[in-house]
Design an enzyme around this catalytic site. Sequence first.
Site, short mmCIF file in Angstrom:
data_model
loop_
_atom_site.label_atom_id
_atom_site.label_comp_id
_atom_site.label_asym_id
_atom_site.label_seq_id
_atom_site.Cartn_x
_atom_site.Cartn_y
_atom_site.Cartn_z
N GLU A 79 0.83 -1.20 0.00
CA GLU A 79 0.00 0.00 0.00
C GLU A 79 0.87 1.25 0.00
O GLU A 79 1.94 1.28 0.61
CB GLU A 79 -0.91 0.00 1.23
CG GLU A 79 -1.96 -1.09 1.13
CD GLU A 79 -3.02 -1.02 2.21
OE1 GLU A 79 -4.18 -1.29 1.89
OE2 GLU A 79 -2.70 -0.71 3.36
N CYS A 93 3.55 8.68 0.74
CA CYS A 93 4.09 7.84 1.81
C CYS A 93 4.35 6.46 1.20
O CYS A 93 3.41 5.75 0.86
CB CYS A 93 3.07 7.77 2.94
SG CYS A 93 3.57 6.69 4.27
N CYS A 100 6.56 -6.32 7.43
CA CYS A 100 7.68 -5.83 8.25
C CYS A 100 7.99 -6.89 9.29
O CYS A 100 7.07 -7.46 9.87
CB CYS A 100 7.30 -4.52 8.94
SG CYS A 100 8.62 -3.87 10.00
N CYS A 104 6.05 -4.41 15.87
CA CYS A 104 5.66 -3.43 16.89
C CYS A 104 4.20 -3.72 17.24
O CYS A 104 3.39 -4.00 16.36
CB CYS A 104 5.80 -2.00 16.36
SG CYS A 104 7.50 -1.61 15.94
N CYS A 107 1.18 -1.74 15.50
CA CYS A 107 1.21 -1.50 14.05
C CYS A 107 0.61 -2.66 13.26
O CYS A 107 1.00 -3.82 13.46
CB CYS A 107 2.66 -1.26 13.64
SG CYS A 107 2.89 -1.16 11.86
N CYS A 322 -1.33 6.27 9.42
CA CYS A 322 -0.12 5.61 9.93
C CYS A 322 -0.46 4.31 10.64
O CYS A 322 -1.35 4.29 11.49
CB CYS A 322 0.58 6.45 10.99
SG CYS A 322 1.09 8.04 10.44
N1 SAH Z 1 9.18 1.13 10.14
C1 SAH Z 1 9.40 2.53 10.23
C2 SAH Z 1 8.62 3.33 9.23
C3 SAH Z 1 7.22 2.90 8.94
S1 SAH Z 1 6.07 3.15 10.25
C4 SAH Z 1 9.16 3.02 11.64
O1 SAH Z 1 8.60 2.26 12.44
O2 SAH Z 1 9.54 4.14 11.95
C5 SAH Z 1 5.83 4.93 10.19
C6 SAH Z 1 5.34 5.53 11.50
O3 SAH Z 1 3.99 5.11 11.77
C7 SAH Z 1 6.18 5.11 12.69
O4 SAH Z 1 6.51 6.21 13.50
C8 SAH Z 1 5.24 4.17 13.42
O5 SAH Z 1 5.55 4.08 14.77
C9 SAH Z 1 3.90 4.82 13.15
N2 SAH Z 1 2.78 3.94 13.45
C10 SAH Z 1 2.74 2.59 13.42
N3 SAH Z 1 1.52 2.14 13.78
C11 SAH Z 1 0.78 3.24 14.06
C12 SAH Z 1 -0.57 3.43 14.47
N4 SAH Z 1 -1.39 2.41 14.66
N5 SAH Z 1 -1.01 4.70 14.64
C13 SAH Z 1 -0.20 5.75 14.40
N6 SAH Z 1 1.09 5.61 14.01
C14 SAH Z 1 1.57 4.39 13.84
FE1 SF4 Z 2 7.58 -2.24 11.21
FE2 SF4 Z 2 5.28 -1.08 11.86
FE3 SF4 Z 2 7.22 -1.28 13.65
FE4 SF4 Z 2 7.50 0.42 11.59
S1 SF4 Z 2 5.97 0.55 13.22
S2 SF4 Z 2 9.04 -1.03 12.40
S3 SF4 Z 2 6.44 -0.76 10.00
S4 SF4 Z 2 6.15 -3.00 12.72
#
Ligand code: SAH
Ligand code: SF4
Length: 331
Positions: A79, A93, A100, A104, A107, A322
Site C-alpha cells: 500500500e 508515503c 515488516c 511493533c 502497528c 499511519c
Molecule cells: N518502520 C518505520 C517506518 C514505517 S512506520 C518506523 O517504524 O519508523 C511509520 C510511522 O507510523 C512510525 O513512526 C510508526 O511508529 C507509526 N505507526 C505505526 N503504527 C501506528 C498506528 N497504529 N497509529 C499511528 N502511528 C503508527
Molecule cells: Fe515495522 Fe510497523 Fe514497527 Fe515500523 S511501526 S518497524 S512498520 S512493525
Amino acid sequence: MEDLQLILKKEPKYRLKQVKEAVYRDLIGNWDFALTLPLSLRKQLNEKLPLEIKAEIFDSRDQKTTKALIELQDGNKIETVLMRYSEKRNTVCVSSQVGCPLSCTFCATGKMGLIRNLTADEIVNQVLLFGRIMKKEEDKVTNIVFMGMGEPFLNYDEVIKAIKILHDPEGMNLGIRHFSLSTSGITEGIEKFALEKMEVNLAISLHSPTQELREKLMPIAKKYHLTELFKAIQSYQKITRRKVMFEYLMLQDLNDSMDQALQLSKLLRGLSCMVNLIPYNETGVYKASSTQAINNFRRILEDNYIEVAQRYRFGEDIKAACGQLAIRKKG
Ligand code: SAH
Ligand code: SF4
C-alpha cells in the site's frame, strides 16, 4: 534500468535521456505516448518493459487522501498513500518492504511479518503511480516519506537507490530535503545513513522515554537499547549537523503521563530535534490518548524548550493512516 540499457544498446546515446524524460517528467503510463522515440522502439519497450502499474485506488471522503493497493509482479501487494496537504505540498508515503519483520505491537503492518524487501524500482513505481494521478489533477508530487509498510533501514541499499533515482535531475528531480525517512531505530542504518551525504530528513520512532516500556511496544528495542540509539543519533548529528525528528505515538495511560513528558524532555535536552506527537490510529490493541492528554503532554515538552508538532490524521476512513497499512493473505 539494466533491461532498459540492454534494449537501448544499439540506440544513440541521447535515447536514455529521452526515455527518462518520458517516464519521470511526462509521467507516461504507456510507451505509445513517448513521442520522441521511434515507433519500433516504443513497441519493443511496451513488450519488454511495460509501464503499467496494477493498482486499486481508494479516495478518502474529503478527497485529501488517496490510497493505492499495488499488485507487484509476483502477486504480492503493498500500500502507498498520497496526502494532499496544501496546494504546494503533495506527499507520497511509500512502503519499503512487503510487510515488516519487527512486530511493533501497535502497528498493523507489524502483524503481517516480513514477506520480502522491495526493489528500488518497486519503490520508485509507487511514486510514479501517484505522479501520474497528480498530473491528471494538473498538480505534482512534491514530498516523499518512507513511512509506509516496512523498516527502510532493513532494506537499506534499495531505499538509497530509490532516493537517488527520484532525486536525479534527469529523473523526477525531487528536492533532496523533500525526502523523509522514518526508522524504528536500527542503529547501523542511522550510522551508515550519516555518511551518505544526503540531506534527507531522518525521523526516529521513539514512542517511549524509557527502555522498559519501549521494549514492550517495539520488540526491536531489545536489540537496540535507548542508550545505543542515542549514541547513534549523536554521531549522526556530529557528521550531518541535521535536526532529527522523534515520532511519539500517544497511547492512553501507557506513555502519555506528565511524568513521561518530563522524562522525555530530559532525554532530549540539548539535542537538535523536534517531537512529532502522533495520534494513535486504532489497530485493536491500545486506546488513543485524549486530546486533553496530548495537549498537556505537549505543553510540558514546550515548557522545557522542546519543539513539538502534532501530526494531522489523514485517510482514516480508507485505512490509510499511519500504522493501518496491512494486506490480508489471499484465500
Ligand atoms: N518502520 C518505520 C517506518 C514505517 S512506520 C518506523 O517504524 O519508523 C511509520 C510511522 O507510523 C512510525 O513512526 C510508526 O511508529 C507509526 N505507526 C505505526 N503504527 C501506528 C498506528 N497504529 N497509529 C499511528 N502511528 C503508527
Ligand atoms: Fe515495522 Fe510497523 Fe514497527 Fe515500523 S511501526 S518497524 S512498520 S512493525
